[in-house]
Motif scaffolding. Sequence first.
Motif, PDB file in Angstrom:
ATOM      1  N   ASP A  76       0.533  -1.367  -0.035  1.00 13.05           N
ATOM      2  CA  ASP A  76      -0.162   0.145  -0.258  1.00 13.05           C
ATOM      3  C   ASP A  76       1.178   1.220  -0.258  1.00 13.05           C
ATOM      4  N   LEU A  77       2.002   0.944   1.297  1.00 13.36           N
ATOM      5  CA  LEU A  77       2.827   2.334   0.921  1.00 13.36           C
ATOM      6  C   LEU A  77       3.398   3.107  -0.361  1.00 13.36           C
ATOM      7  N   VAL A  78       3.279   1.236  -1.079  1.00 13.49           N
ATOM      8  CA  VAL A  78       4.578   1.587  -2.552  1.00 13.49           C
ATOM      9  C   VAL A  78       3.458   2.381  -3.929  1.00 13.49           C
ATOM     10  N   LEU A  79       2.490   1.522  -3.185  1.00 10.53           N
ATOM     11  CA  LEU A  79       1.012   2.480  -4.818  1.00 10.53           C
ATOM     12  C   LEU A  79       0.610   3.503  -3.834  1.00 10.53           C
ATOM     13  N   LEU A  80       1.113   3.843  -2.933  1.00 10.51           N
ATOM     14  CA  LEU A  80       0.900   5.501  -2.802  1.00 10.51           C
ATOM     15  C   LEU A  80       1.805   5.906  -3.085  1.00 10.51           C
ATOM     16  N   VAL A  81       3.094   5.868  -3.281  1.00  4.24           N
ATOM     17  CA  VAL A  81       4.547   6.396  -3.664  1.00  4.24           C
ATOM     18  C   VAL A  81       4.077   6.893  -4.952  1.00  4.24           C
ATOM     19  N   THR A  82       3.951   5.309  -5.557  1.00  2.00           N
ATOM     20  CA  THR A  82       4.277   5.463  -7.223  1.00  2.00           C
ATOM     21  C   THR A  82       2.521   5.900  -7.660  1.00  2.00           C
ATOM     22  N   MET A  83       1.152   5.956  -7.124  1.00  2.00           N
ATOM     23  CA  MET A  83       0.481   6.916  -7.652  1.00  2.00           C
ATOM     24  C   MET A  83       0.686   8.474  -7.584  1.00  2.00           C
ATOM     25  N   SER A  84       1.590   8.828  -6.215  1.00  2.00           N
ATOM     26  CA  SER A  84       2.058  10.521  -6.085  1.00  2.00           C
ATOM     27  C   SER A  84       2.894  10.298  -7.174  1.00  2.00           C
ATOM     28  N   PHE A  85       3.551   8.985  -7.588  1.00  2.00           N
ATOM     29  CA  PHE A  85       4.511  10.290  -8.429  1.00  2.00           C
ATOM     30  C   PHE A  85       4.407  10.156  -9.661  1.00  2.00           C
ATOM     31  N   LEU A  86       2.993   9.367 -10.026  1.00  4.47           N
ATOM     32  CA  LEU A  86       2.548   9.195 -11.866  1.00  4.47           C
ATOM     33  C   LEU A  86       1.645  10.866 -11.664  1.00  4.47           C
ATOM     34  N   SER A  87       1.437  11.065 -10.001  1.00  4.86           N
ATOM     35  CA  SER A  87       0.218  12.576 -10.275  1.00  4.86           C
ATOM     36  C   SER A  87       1.072  14.059 -10.724  1.00  4.86           C
ATOM     37  N   HIS A  88       2.072  13.387  -9.535  1.00  8.57           N
ATOM     38  CA  HIS A  88       3.059  14.771  -9.552  1.00  8.57           C
ATOM     39  C   HIS A  88       3.619  14.781 -11.150  1.00  8.57           C
ATOM     40  N   PHE A  89       4.307  14.048 -11.792  1.00 13.33           N
ATOM     41  CA  PHE A  89       4.920  14.188 -12.956  1.00 13.33           C
ATOM     42  C   PHE A  89       3.780  13.434 -14.059  1.00 13.33           C
ATOM     43  N   LEU A 106      11.872   5.326 -19.818  1.00 18.79           N
ATOM     44  CA  LEU A 106      12.315   3.966 -20.043  1.00 18.79           C
ATOM     45  C   LEU A 106      11.374   3.990 -21.154  1.00 18.79           C
ATOM     46  N   GLY A 107      11.247   4.637 -22.219  1.00 11.57           N
ATOM     47  CA  GLY A 107      10.541   4.542 -23.078  1.00 11.57           C
ATOM     48  C   GLY A 107       8.982   4.488 -23.275  1.00 11.57           C
ATOM     49  N   VAL A 108       8.673   4.871 -21.893  1.00  9.12           N
ATOM     50  CA  VAL A 108       7.069   4.710 -21.678  1.00  9.12           C
ATOM     51  C   VAL A 108       6.418   5.971 -21.489  1.00  9.12           C
ATOM     52  N   ARG A 109       5.224   7.146 -22.056  1.00 13.74           N
ATOM     53  CA  ARG A 109       5.146   8.636 -21.037  1.00 13.74           C
ATOM     54  C   ARG A 109       3.714   7.609 -20.340  1.00 13.74           C
ATOM     55  N   PHE A 110       4.399   8.205 -19.135  1.00 11.38           N
ATOM     56  CA  PHE A 110       2.886   8.514 -17.408  1.00 11.38           C
ATOM     57  C   PHE A 110       2.813   9.768 -18.073  1.00 11.38           C
ATOM     58  N   THR A 111       1.334   9.084 -17.672  1.00  2.29           N
ATOM     59  CA  THR A 111      -0.218  10.486 -17.847  1.00  2.29           C
ATOM     60  C   THR A 111      -0.807   9.691 -15.814  1.00  2.29           C
ATOM     61  N   LYS A 112      -1.161  10.202 -16.427  1.00  2.00           N
ATOM     62  CA  LYS A 112      -2.105  10.894 -15.173  1.00  2.00           C
ATOM     63  C   LYS A 112      -3.577   9.992 -15.540  1.00  2.00           C
ATOM     64  N   TYR A 113      -3.161   9.182 -16.734  1.00  2.00           N
ATOM     65  CA  TYR A 113      -4.859   7.904 -16.846  1.00  2.00           C
ATOM     66  C   TYR A 113      -4.431   6.659 -16.105  1.00  2.00           C
ATOM     67  N   HIS A 114      -2.586   6.592 -16.321  1.00  2.00           N
ATOM     68  CA  HIS A 114      -1.987   5.333 -15.263  1.00  2.00           C
ATOM     69  C   HIS A 114      -2.108   5.371 -14.312  1.00  2.00           C
ATOM     70  N   THR A 115      -2.506   6.963 -13.004  1.00  2.23           N
ATOM     71  CA  THR A 115      -2.484   6.654 -11.895  1.00  2.23           C
ATOM     72  C   THR A 115      -4.013   5.715 -11.598  1.00  2.23           C
ATOM     73  N   CYS A 116      -5.086   5.982 -12.667  1.00  3.18           N
ATOM     74  CA  CYS A 116      -5.828   4.945 -12.268  1.00  3.18           C
ATOM     75  C   CYS A 116      -5.679   3.901 -13.055  1.00  3.18           C
ATOM     76  N   LEU A 117      -5.059   3.686 -13.956  1.00  8.61           N
ATOM     77  CA  LEU A 117      -4.911   2.075 -13.886  1.00  8.61           C
ATOM     78  C   LEU A 117      -3.885   1.608 -12.597  1.00  8.61           C
ATOM     79  N   LEU A 118      -3.000   2.423 -12.777  1.00  9.52           N
ATOM     80  CA  LEU A 118      -3.004   1.709 -11.469  1.00  9.52           C
ATOM     81  C   LEU A 118      -3.509   0.965 -10.509  1.00  9.52           C
TER      82      LEU A 118
END
Length: 340
Positions: free
Chosen positions: A67-80, A86-98
């Motif tokens: 849960d902690l890793v998930l929170l940190v990852t979602m915060s990272f994706l939401s902020h940046f 690595l050739g993958v473009r991360f957007t706000k939609y990946h937060t929902c996908l995660l």
Amino acid sequence: MAAMSSENHPFPYLQHGSIFNPSEASGALLLIMLGKVSLNIFLLQVRRQKFRETFMGYFCISLALLDLVLLVTMSFLSHFQNLILLGVRFTKYHTCLLAQIAAFTYGILHYPVFVVAGLDYYFTITQSSKSPNVCRKSIYTAVVVFTWISAFLYVLSLPGNSIGLDHSNSAYQCPFYFSSQTYWLSLGMLLIICLVPVFCWSEVVAMVQSIKLTSFENETVLVFPYVPECSPRDCPKHLLTRLLICFIGTWAPFVFLQMLIVLLGAQIPAFIEMNVPWLYFVNSFLVAVAYWMRRRHIELTEVTWDADPFISWKFCFVPFNCEYADEAQKSSSEIANELL
């Protein structure tokens, strides 16, 4: 919006819930996950530190870490947003996908964790040794890791349209998924909790009538001096009543909450339902069931009561003896006057 039909859905017990725009869902997801992580950490801190290592204990720690890793990852994706890594473009939609992947993964684990933890207690509850066992620790760690990896790989093997965003809509809707596994587990446990007083009504009445208010070790406690002629292990109904009293005495607010959720049919997102408080509630229930089923094989030692990090089950097998605490006790009337 109409929910996906159970015939086409990979998990009949997982259904669409409320649907949000990803930009709106991102903030809500972060707040929900922050609250969940805080609650997980708080409960891990307030538990008793000295207790026997079990599969459920290891799984709760792993869940808190994930849960902690998930929170940190979602915060990272939401902020940046619009980050290319690595050739993958991360957007706000990946937060929902995660969050959706987490919902599917968490949603399918309630039954397996319940069964594995139950079997673990059934076969180990009678052990009186508390010495560190490297082999057992390794087995618990391996089983927990295998459980998470199996669930995660199974979810990723599903068709992309089952767990991804709704690309058929230009707005990229973000559905929250609900699992019915917790509903059926809660319903089953509540039915058993309600049937025990009916099955053991005479014992319940006798124990309630004998209740006394006293002081023990500078604390005001309730004492149930009623003891049948046979030992608790040889009186199934009496032991079952004591187990129920210990369980309700600790988890009464949570039992009431589960009743409200079941009666109201409240739906909670699947990635929120799997949390540390819920698992420890289930854990205490499974410990009580294991104690009752294995009552004739339990050794009356202090180590035996350390299977649960929240409840001391010693009272169920070794009733409180007032004779040894007479000097430290006050009469029930004096205590009542003080409380008033």
